[in-house]
Enzyme design. Structure first.
Site, PDB file in Angstrom:
ATOM      1  N   VAL A 102       0.828  -1.205   0.000  1.00  0.00           N
ATOM      2  CA  VAL A 102       0.000   0.000   0.000  1.00  0.00           C
ATOM      3  C   VAL A 102       0.863   1.255   0.000  1.00  0.00           C
ATOM      4  CG1 VAL A 102      -1.983  -1.129   1.101  1.00  0.00           C
ATOM      5  CG2 VAL A 102      -0.211  -0.118   2.538  1.00  0.00           C
ATOM      6  N   HIS A 118      -4.569  -3.852  -2.475  1.00  0.00           N
ATOM      7  CA  HIS A 118      -5.065  -3.461  -1.154  1.00  0.00           C
ATOM      8  C   HIS A 118      -5.154  -1.953  -0.964  1.00  0.00           C
ATOM      9  CE1 HIS A 118      -3.533  -7.658   0.230  1.00  0.00           C
ATOM     10  NE2 HIS A 118      -4.777  -7.712  -0.205  1.00  0.00           N
ATOM     11  N   CYS A 126     -13.744   8.747   2.994  1.00  0.00           N
ATOM     12  CA  CYS A 126     -14.790   8.931   4.006  1.00  0.00           C
ATOM     13  C   CYS A 126     -15.780   7.781   3.854  1.00  0.00           C
ATOM     14  CB  CYS A 126     -15.503  10.269   3.811  1.00  0.00           C
ATOM     15  SG  CYS A 126     -16.973  10.421   4.859  1.00  0.00           S
ATOM     16  N   CYS A 180     -18.502  16.078   4.221  1.00  0.00           N
ATOM     17  CA  CYS A 180     -19.877  15.853   4.701  1.00  0.00           C
ATOM     18  C   CYS A 180     -19.998  16.266   6.166  1.00  0.00           C
ATOM     19  CB  CYS A 180     -20.296  14.392   4.500  1.00  0.00           C
ATOM     20  SG  CYS A 180     -19.409  13.201   5.541  1.00  0.00           S
TER      21      CYS A 180
HETATM   22 ZN   LIG Z   1     -17.642  12.513   4.236  1.00  0.00          ZN
END
Ligand SMILES: [Zn+2]
Length: 291
Positions: A102, A118, A126, A180
């Site tokens: 990774v 991976h 998120c 968000c």
């Molecule tokens: Zn978010």
């Protein structure tokens, strides 16, 4: 080592090679096996998706450790092994690269079209809104939220792989998604207990299915996530060559296994294989090298 390199070069020189790489390729870049799929050197129980998403305290501990460990990843550079793979690819011998790592080091070494099975640690996702951001940005936010934290702990654990005391974890402040406002952030890597996205797996099976040779580099093939490609190749009659320090769970399927440090062996292989394909040598290699 010369005979081994010759045998290996004979197999690779025919081209159509698909590489499957694991943590062993990056250890010479100073990267400890955090996520631990190939895990012989694993020091900590790997985080699972279920624990990460359900246990706020475990999540806090993960981010505190990961925040420290990120310094090691961020400054890691590709090693001779990564560069040799890129050279084999540029030379037209490697058709595809699948990595369980990774760290992004294959791409940093100049390889193209790497399938990162991976995910990548330098990306953050998120879990609520799916927004992706860079780890660099998250690192900046975590530093702001935890002034002095890394300097305090790093003084004790310079390699970044740490056992944090409970009070240090309790004092660590995690941050949420700014898009968000409040969504749970996770490194965009596949945790244990999580499945690799199906289209990514399909792409890997496709690469393996069209390979003339599957070359495993630095993976003990402990987890099925990577081992399944070896099983597929074996089933299709595609030769498998494994280069790893120590035994692997794929050895029984291999045409040739080599126990050697990748940073030394791969540059020698790239030099030799680039010398030109000799179909006779390839055929001899395939039949002459037993298990
Ligand atoms: Zn978010």
């Amino acid at each position: 080592m010369t005979e081994t390199v010759d045998a290996l070069a004979g197999l690779v020189a025919g081209g159509g090679v698909v590489v499957l790489s694991g943590a062993g390729l990056s250890t010479e870049s100073g990267i400890p096996d955090y996520r631990g799929p190939s895990g012989a050197a694993r020091r900590h129980t790997p985080m699972t998706y279920q624990v990460f998403t359900r246990d706020a305290q475990a999540r806090r501990r993960y981010w505190a450790r990961s925040h420290l460990g990120w310094r090691v990843i961020a400054r890691a550079a590709p090693n001779e092994g990564h560069r040799a793979v890129a050279r084999l690819q540029r030379g037209g011998l490697v058709d595809g690269i699948i990595t369980q790592n990774v760290d992004g080091l294959h791409t940093a070494a100049g390889s193209a079209g790497v399938v990162e099975l991976h995910g990548r640690l330098d990306e953050v996702v998120c879990l609520d809104c799916g927004n992706q951001t860079s780890r660099e940005e998250l690192d900046r936010r975590l530093r702001e939220a935890n002034p002095g934290f890394d300097a305090r702990v790093a003084a004790v654990n310079p390699d970044g792989d740490v056992d944090l005391a409970d009070d240090e974890v309790a004092a660590f402040r995690t941050v949420d998604c700014t898009f968000c406002r409040g969504g749970m952030l996770k490194p965009d890597v596949v945790f244990f207990g999580e499945t690799v996205p199906a289209p990514r797996v399909a792409r890997c099976f496709d690469l393996v299915g069209r390979a003339r040779l599957l070359l495993v580099l630095g993976s003990s093939l402990t987890v099925m996530s990577g081992r399944r490609f070896v099983l597929r190749a074996a089933k299709l009659g595609i030769p498998v060559v494994i280069v790893n320090q120590g035994p692997t769970r794929g050895d029984g399927y291999a045409t040739l296994t080599v126990d050697a440090p990748l940073g030394r062996l791969l540059p020698a292989l790239a030099d030799r294989a680039a010398g030109g394909a000799d179909p006779g040598a390839v055929a001899a290699g395939l039949t002459g090298v037993g298990r």
